[in-house]
Design a protein around this motif. Structure first.
Motif, PDB file in Angstrom:
ATOM      1  N   VAL A 179     -53.904  31.963  28.937  1.00 46.52           N
ATOM      2  CA  VAL A 179     -53.926  32.639  27.636  1.00 46.52           C
ATOM      3  C   VAL A 179     -53.336  31.695  26.600  1.00 46.52           C
ATOM      4  O   VAL A 179     -52.169  31.289  26.700  1.00 46.52           O
ATOM      5  CB  VAL A 179     -53.124  33.953  27.670  1.00 46.52           C
ATOM      6  CG1 VAL A 179     -53.186  34.642  26.294  1.00 46.52           C
ATOM      7  CG2 VAL A 179     -53.641  34.878  28.756  1.00 46.52           C
ATOM      8  N   ALA A 180     -54.130  31.303  25.621  1.00 42.32           N
ATOM      9  CA  ALA A 180     -53.645  30.467  24.524  1.00 42.32           C
ATOM     10  C   ALA A 180     -53.153  31.365  23.398  1.00 42.32           C
ATOM     11  O   ALA A 180     -53.768  32.385  23.103  1.00 42.32           O
ATOM     12  CB  ALA A 180     -54.756  29.547  24.020  1.00 42.32           C
ATOM     13  N   VAL A 181     -52.044  30.999  22.781  1.00 43.07           N
ATOM     14  CA  VAL A 181     -51.488  31.804  21.691  1.00 43.07           C
ATOM     15  C   VAL A 181     -51.074  30.887  20.554  1.00 43.07           C
ATOM     16  O   VAL A 181     -50.602  29.773  20.776  1.00 43.07           O
ATOM     17  CB  VAL A 181     -50.281  32.643  22.184  1.00 43.07           C
ATOM     18  CG1 VAL A 181     -49.204  31.747  22.787  1.00 43.07           C
ATOM     19  CG2 VAL A 181     -49.691  33.483  21.050  1.00 43.07           C
ATOM     20  N   THR A 182     -51.276  31.357  19.331  1.00 45.49           N
ATOM     21  CA  THR A 182     -50.820  30.606  18.173  1.00 45.49           C
ATOM     22  C   THR A 182     -50.284  31.563  17.126  1.00 45.49           C
ATOM     23  O   THR A 182     -50.630  32.751  17.101  1.00 45.49           O
ATOM     24  CB  THR A 182     -51.952  29.741  17.578  1.00 45.49           C
ATOM     25  OG1 THR A 182     -51.401  28.813  16.633  1.00 45.49           O
ATOM     26  CG2 THR A 182     -52.996  30.577  16.857  1.00 45.49           C
ATOM     27  N   VAL A 183     -49.438  31.041  16.265  1.00 43.67           N
ATOM     28  CA  VAL A 183     -48.851  31.809  15.162  1.00 43.67           C
ATOM     29  C   VAL A 183     -49.245  31.124  13.870  1.00 43.67           C
ATOM     30  O   VAL A 183     -49.011  29.925  13.698  1.00 43.67           O
ATOM     31  CB  VAL A 183     -47.319  31.878  15.276  1.00 43.67           C
ATOM     32  CG1 VAL A 183     -46.728  32.644  14.105  1.00 43.67           C
ATOM     33  CG2 VAL A 183     -46.896  32.502  16.604  1.00 43.67           C
ATOM     34  N   GLY A 184     -49.857  31.874  12.946  1.00 40.61           N
ATOM     35  CA  GLY A 184     -50.229  31.254  11.688  1.00 40.61           C
ATOM     36  C   GLY A 184     -51.305  32.027  10.949  1.00 40.61           C
ATOM     37  O   GLY A 184     -51.541  33.208  11.216  1.00 40.61           O
ATOM     38  N   ILE A 185     -51.963  31.332  10.044  1.00 38.68           N
ATOM     39  CA  ILE A 185     -52.982  31.956   9.206  1.00 38.68           C
ATOM     40  C   ILE A 185     -54.260  32.187  10.008  1.00 38.68           C
ATOM     41  O   ILE A 185     -54.395  31.697  11.132  1.00 38.68           O
ATOM     42  CB  ILE A 185     -53.269  31.083   7.963  1.00 38.68           C
ATOM     43  CG1 ILE A 185     -53.737  29.685   8.388  1.00 38.68           C
ATOM     44  CG2 ILE A 185     -52.020  30.970   7.097  1.00 38.68           C
ATOM     45  CD1 ILE A 185     -54.116  28.782   7.223  1.00 38.68           C
ATOM     46  N   ASP A 202     -58.842  30.954  28.912  1.00 40.76           N
ATOM     47  CA  ASP A 202     -59.740  32.094  29.110  1.00 40.76           C
ATOM     48  C   ASP A 202     -59.847  32.981  27.889  1.00 40.76           C
ATOM     49  O   ASP A 202     -60.899  33.557  27.617  1.00 40.76           O
ATOM     50  CB  ASP A 202     -59.269  32.920  30.307  1.00 40.76           C
ATOM     51  CG  ASP A 202     -59.308  32.113  31.594  1.00 40.76           C
ATOM     52  OD1 ASP A 202     -60.422  31.826  32.067  1.00 40.76           O
ATOM     53  OD2 ASP A 202     -58.237  31.749  32.109  1.00 40.76           O
ATOM     54  N   ARG A 203     -58.766  33.123  27.156  1.00 41.09           N
ATOM     55  CA  ARG A 203     -58.784  33.939  25.942  1.00 41.09           C
ATOM     56  C   ARG A 203     -57.635  33.520  25.032  1.00 41.09           C
ATOM     57  O   ARG A 203     -56.796  32.701  25.425  1.00 41.09           O
ATOM     58  CB  ARG A 203     -58.691  35.430  26.270  1.00 41.09           C
ATOM     59  CG  ARG A 203     -57.512  35.843  27.091  1.00 41.09           C
ATOM     60  CD  ARG A 203     -57.647  37.299  27.573  1.00 41.09           C
ATOM     61  NE  ARG A 203     -56.514  37.709  28.362  1.00 41.09           N
ATOM     62  CZ  ARG A 203     -55.398  38.230  27.854  1.00 41.09           C
ATOM     63  NH1 ARG A 203     -55.279  38.412  26.537  1.00 41.09           N
ATOM     64  NH2 ARG A 203     -54.395  38.585  28.633  1.00 41.09           N
ATOM     65  N   GLY A 204     -57.626  34.074  23.824  1.00 37.78           N
ATOM     66  CA  GLY A 204     -56.613  33.679  22.858  1.00 37.78           C
ATOM     67  C   GLY A 204     -55.893  34.855  22.252  1.00 37.78           C
ATOM     68  O   GLY A 204     -56.396  35.987  22.253  1.00 37.78           O
ATOM     69  N   VAL A 205     -54.712  34.576  21.719  1.00 38.75           N
ATOM     70  CA  VAL A 205     -53.927  35.571  20.984  1.00 38.75           C
ATOM     71  C   VAL A 205     -53.488  34.930  19.675  1.00 38.75           C
ATOM     72  O   VAL A 205     -52.858  33.867  19.682  1.00 38.75           O
ATOM     73  CB  VAL A 205     -52.685  36.032  21.774  1.00 38.75           C
ATOM     74  CG1 VAL A 205     -51.849  36.997  20.928  1.00 38.75           C
ATOM     75  CG2 VAL A 205     -53.087  36.681  23.092  1.00 38.75           C
TER      76      VAL A 205
END
Length: 249
Positions: free
Chosen positions: A59-65, A81-84
């Motif tokens: 699971v890839a995750v990022t914080v931002g715009i 596989d998916r993102g947050v």
């Protein structure tokens, strides 16, 4: 085993950045943005662990715009596989990022968090360590080799005197260094497949995290321009300049 891989949207490392005319920040207008290179290494390592049968989901995750979805798509093209996306227009600082990642990790019930040791824009090198402390998980930083088993990880890390090997229990936080691997080039079919993978969207408010900055940037300036070199006729002149002009000897 589910792995969480935080990624950050940064100015591409090939771009020479400029400071805004009012010295308030770096000018990012119309610049190419990419995934932080250290985070690319983390995504690559997670993908290799999945290919080796050690990991079931990435699971890839990022914080931002909202545009940070591009970096999530890049991570998914590399194997996630998916993102947050934790969407916010606030300039979130390392402690705020760590708090948000803690909530996402708890929500996703992951056993391992792999992330870059630092981001190339602020070079803080704080998020991984803060995240481990908030989760009360063991951590290994600056990893150059990772070996996983069911309940532990053996991590070789780089230190000033050479290499150090640690054995840590899972769940754990591992920050990765440059020499861990060489990230793969995402092929066109993988890029097209990544467009169909799901991205969950959250906000800091939904995660009950206050991301108000605690540190204020007062001024940003470019490095002073270096003067040109000088050719000296002999060693005696060099020593004289170092002693009397530069005051270094």
């Amino acid at each position: 085993m589910k792995v969480l891989v935080p990624v950050k949207r940064v100015v591409d490392f090939n771009i020479k950045v400029r400071v805004k005319s009012d010295n308030s920040a770096v000018d990012t207008e119309n610049l190419k943005m990419s995934m932080n290179p250290f985070d690319e290494i983390a995504v690559e390592e997670a993908s290799r662990l999945k290919e080796a049968g050690k990991v079931s989901e990435i699971v890839a995750v990022t914080v931002g715009i909202a545009q940070a979805q591009d970096q999530l798509r890049s991570a998914m093209a590399m194997g996630a596989d998916r993102g947050v996306l934790v969407e916010t227009n606030e300039d979130v600082q390392p402690l705020g990022i760590a708090k948000l990642l803690k909530e996402v990790a708890t929500k996703e019930d992951v056993k391992l968090i792999l992330l870059g040791k630092q981001a190339i824009d602020d070079d803080s090198n704080q998020t991984g360590q803060m995240l481990a402390a908030l989760l009360d998980w063991p951590q290994a930083t600056f990893a150059s080799k990772i070996e996983l088993s069911d309940d532990k990880a053996v991590v070789t890390r780089e230190i000033d005197g050479g290499l150090e090997t640690l054995e840590i229990a899972l769940p754990a936080v591992i920050t990765v260094d440059l020499r861990l691997n060489e990230p793969r080039f995402a092929t066109l079919p993988k890029i097209m497949q990544a467009k169909k993978k799901p991205i969950d969207k959250l906000t800091p408010a939904e995660l009950s995290v206050d991301v108000t900055p605690k540190v204020k940037t007062i001024k940003v300036t470019e490095p002073a321009t270096r003067s040109g070199g000088e050719i000296l006729p002999d060693v005696a002149t060099l020593v004289d300049k170092l002693r009397n002009e530069k005051k270094v000897i």
